[in-house]
Design a protein around this motif. Structure first.
Motif, mmCIF file in Angstrom:
data_model
loop_
_atom_site.group_PDB
_atom_site.id
_atom_site.type_symbol
_atom_site.label_atom_id
_atom_site.label_comp_id
_atom_site.label_asym_id
_atom_site.label_seq_id
_atom_site.Cartn_x
_atom_site.Cartn_y
_atom_site.Cartn_z
ATOM 1 N N MET A 1 0.581 15.222 7.730
ATOM 2 C CA MET A 1 0.626 13.738 7.519
ATOM 3 C C MET A 1 0.273 13.530 6.035
ATOM 4 S SD MET A 1 -1.106 10.301 9.162
ATOM 5 C CE MET A 1 -0.632 10.621 10.779
ATOM 6 N N THR A 2 1.229 12.903 5.182
ATOM 7 C CA THR A 2 0.624 12.664 3.687
ATOM 8 C C THR A 2 -0.607 11.890 3.671
ATOM 9 O OG1 THR A 2 1.938 10.943 3.240
ATOM 10 C CG2 THR A 2 3.077 13.081 2.993
ATOM 11 N N ARG A 3 -1.314 11.701 2.588
ATOM 12 C CA ARG A 3 -2.148 10.671 2.167
ATOM 13 C C ARG A 3 -1.836 9.159 2.253
ATOM 14 N NH1 ARG A 3 -4.720 9.998 -3.458
ATOM 15 N NH2 ARG A 3 -2.840 9.484 -3.981
ATOM 16 N N GLU A 4 -0.350 8.905 1.808
ATOM 17 C CA GLU A 4 0.131 7.669 2.015
ATOM 18 C C GLU A 4 0.466 7.170 3.337
ATOM 19 O OE1 GLU A 4 0.935 9.986 -0.119
ATOM 20 O OE2 GLU A 4 0.405 9.230 -2.037
ATOM 21 N N GLU A 5 0.805 8.382 4.241
ATOM 22 C CA GLU A 5 1.309 8.186 5.699
ATOM 23 C C GLU A 5 -0.125 7.732 6.227
ATOM 24 O OE1 GLU A 5 5.316 10.731 5.910
ATOM 25 O OE2 GLU A 5 3.369 11.571 6.385
ATOM 26 N N GLY A 6 -0.884 8.467 6.170
ATOM 27 C CA GLY A 6 -2.188 8.169 6.935
ATOM 28 C C GLY A 6 -2.895 6.976 6.458
ATOM 29 N N ALA A 7 -2.882 6.650 5.244
ATOM 30 C CA ALA A 7 -3.354 5.417 4.833
ATOM 31 C C ALA A 7 -2.687 4.338 5.472
ATOM 32 C CB ALA A 7 -3.385 5.145 3.217
ATOM 33 N N ALA A 8 -1.477 4.229 5.535
ATOM 34 C CA ALA A 8 -0.489 3.388 6.088
ATOM 35 C C ALA A 8 -0.839 3.151 7.665
ATOM 36 C CB ALA A 8 1.047 3.839 6.028
ATOM 37 N N VAL A 9 -1.181 4.213 8.457
ATOM 38 C CA VAL A 9 -1.543 4.022 9.753
ATOM 39 C C VAL A 9 -2.690 3.465 9.861
ATOM 40 C CG1 VAL A 9 -2.251 5.572 11.776
ATOM 41 C CG2 VAL A 9 -0.342 6.180 10.428
ATOM 42 N N VAL A 10 -3.716 3.785 9.153
ATOM 43 C CA VAL A 10 -5.245 3.072 9.165
ATOM 44 C C VAL A 10 -4.936 1.480 8.673
ATOM 45 C CG1 VAL A 10 -7.343 2.918 7.929
ATOM 46 C CG2 VAL A 10 -6.496 5.122 8.509
ATOM 47 N N GLU A 11 -4.116 1.127 7.723
ATOM 48 C CA GLU A 11 -3.852 -0.072 7.252
ATOM 49 C C GLU A 11 -3.353 -1.012 8.412
ATOM 50 O OE1 GLU A 11 -1.798 -1.806 3.459
ATOM 51 O OE2 GLU A 11 -0.527 -0.472 4.417
ATOM 52 N N ALA A 12 -2.419 -0.337 8.960
ATOM 53 C CA ALA A 12 -1.601 -0.921 10.331
ATOM 54 C C ALA A 12 -2.824 -1.223 11.376
ATOM 55 C CB ALA A 12 -0.357 -0.208 10.925
ATOM 56 N N ILE A 13 -3.540 -0.423 11.650
ATOM 57 C CA ILE A 13 -4.511 -0.594 12.617
ATOM 58 C C ILE A 13 -5.519 -1.466 12.098
ATOM 59 C CG2 ILE A 13 -6.428 0.585 13.958
ATOM 60 C CD1 ILE A 13 -4.978 3.266 13.809
ATOM 61 N N LEU A 14 -5.980 -1.604 11.252
ATOM 62 C CA LEU A 14 -6.997 -2.516 10.497
ATOM 63 C C LEU A 14 -6.448 -3.919 10.675
ATOM 64 C CD1 LEU A 14 -8.793 -0.618 7.861
ATOM 65 C CD2 LEU A 14 -9.526 -1.300 10.229
ATOM 66 N N TYR B 1 -8.571 5.859 -0.387
ATOM 67 C CA TYR B 1 -7.265 5.440 -0.959
ATOM 68 C C TYR B 1 -6.727 3.974 -0.919
ATOM 69 C CZ TYR B 1 -2.234 5.619 -1.732
ATOM 70 O OH TYR B 1 -0.963 5.237 -2.039
ATOM 71 N N LEU B 2 -7.119 3.415 0.315
ATOM 72 C CA LEU B 2 -6.812 2.110 0.423
ATOM 73 C C LEU B 2 -7.494 1.253 -0.378
ATOM 74 C CD1 LEU B 2 -6.071 1.975 4.368
ATOM 75 C CD2 LEU B 2 -4.470 1.500 2.612
ATOM 76 N N LYS B 3 -8.715 1.565 -0.653
ATOM 77 C CA LYS B 3 -9.674 0.842 -1.364
ATOM 78 C C LYS B 3 -9.519 0.893 -2.681
ATOM 79 C CE LYS B 3 -14.211 1.028 0.898
ATOM 80 N NZ LYS B 3 -15.611 1.495 0.815
ATOM 81 N N GLU B 4 -8.947 1.861 -3.286
ATOM 82 C CA GLU B 4 -8.286 2.055 -4.643
ATOM 83 C C GLU B 4 -7.060 1.174 -4.813
ATOM 84 O OE1 GLU B 4 -7.743 5.925 -6.326
ATOM 85 O OE2 GLU B 4 -9.841 6.689 -5.201
ATOM 86 N N LYS B 5 -6.279 1.355 -3.850
ATOM 87 C CA LYS B 5 -5.052 0.623 -3.864
ATOM 88 C C LYS B 5 -5.346 -0.959 -3.929
ATOM 89 C CE LYS B 5 -1.210 -0.130 -0.796
ATOM 90 N NZ LYS B 5 -0.534 0.437 0.496
ATOM 91 N N TYR B 6 -6.195 -1.451 -3.128
ATOM 92 C CA TYR B 6 -6.476 -2.723 -2.984
ATOM 93 C C TYR B 6 -7.359 -3.399 -4.169
ATOM 94 C CZ TYR B 6 -5.011 -2.422 1.778
ATOM 95 O OH TYR B 6 -4.168 -2.089 3.210
ATOM 96 N N GLU B 7 -7.845 -2.270 -4.904
ATOM 97 C CA GLU B 7 -8.828 -2.893 -6.304
ATOM 98 C C GLU B 7 -7.835 -3.550 -7.078
ATOM 99 O OE1 GLU B 7 -11.293 0.246 -7.278
ATOM 100 O OE2 GLU B 7 -12.571 0.116 -5.451
#
Length: 189
Positions: free
Chosen positions: A1-14, A43-49
């Motif tokens: 799973m790529t970093r983007e895919e893993g982050a997307a799963v975390v994002e969807a769950i949250l 990664y998501l924190k950076e994206k959302y900043e």
């Protein structure tokens, strides 16, 4: 799973959970190590900043949660204070129709016609400003009488109750047939 895919799963769950989710629960759900999950969160924190994002992630002890950025609160307040449009369910429409055509009418009379308890429906219609108390019936217990309001007329685009569509005998027979069919289905006849 790529970093983007893993982050997307975390994002969807949250996003779906709404509340905070423990990092260990995320790791278990994704069948990964908590350290790997932490990388997705970072990664998501950076994206959302970035300034083009209205959300962020907060860490609460061993859990994380999606949240709205503080800079967006003024807009949230405006939308939260905006009047909400009343949504009329089938039971509310049925109750409102009975009151509109039979007014002034008591709650008990509405219940006899509908065949079910109508307390909630009448109360919601009063809350929405479509129905109001008109007084009390001169009978034992002095039950409240209900009728429609000016807001009802405005909402349904009529100037008076006389402009409500009349129910013809053909429609009455169709309604009776539908009611009998519903009763038969409920009784498995």
């Amino acid at each position: 799973m790529t970093r983007e895919e893993g982050a997307a799963v975390v994002e969807a769950i949250l996003f779906t959970m709404g509340d905070s989710v423990e990092i260990s629960a995320l790791a278990k759900a994704m069948e990964m190590d908590a350290r790997e999950i932490k990388k997705y969160i970072d990664y998501l924190k950076e994206k959302y900043e970035r300034s083009d994002s209205g959300i962020g992630i907060i860490e609460l002890e061993k859990a994380v949660q999606l949240c709205t950025k503080k800079e967006m609160y003024e807009y949230l307040v405006k939308i939260a204070k905006a009047p909400k449009k009343a949504v009329l369910t089938d039971s509310l429409m049925e109750t409102l129709s009975i009151i509109a055509y039979k007014q002034p009418i008591t709650r008990l009379e509405v219940e006899k016609i509908r065949g079910v308890n109508s307390d909630h429906a009448v109360n919601r219609l009063v809350e929405f400003g479509l129905v109001q108390e008109l007084g009390r019936l001169d009978a034992p217990g002095r039950p409240l009488l209900f009728g429609t309001t000016e807001e009802f007329l405005r909402s349904f685009g009529v100037r008076s109750l006389d402009e409500l569509p009349s129910i013809g005998t053909v429609q009455v027979e169709e309604f009776k047939a539908q009611a009998e069919e519903e009763i038969n289905v409920k009784l498995d006849i």
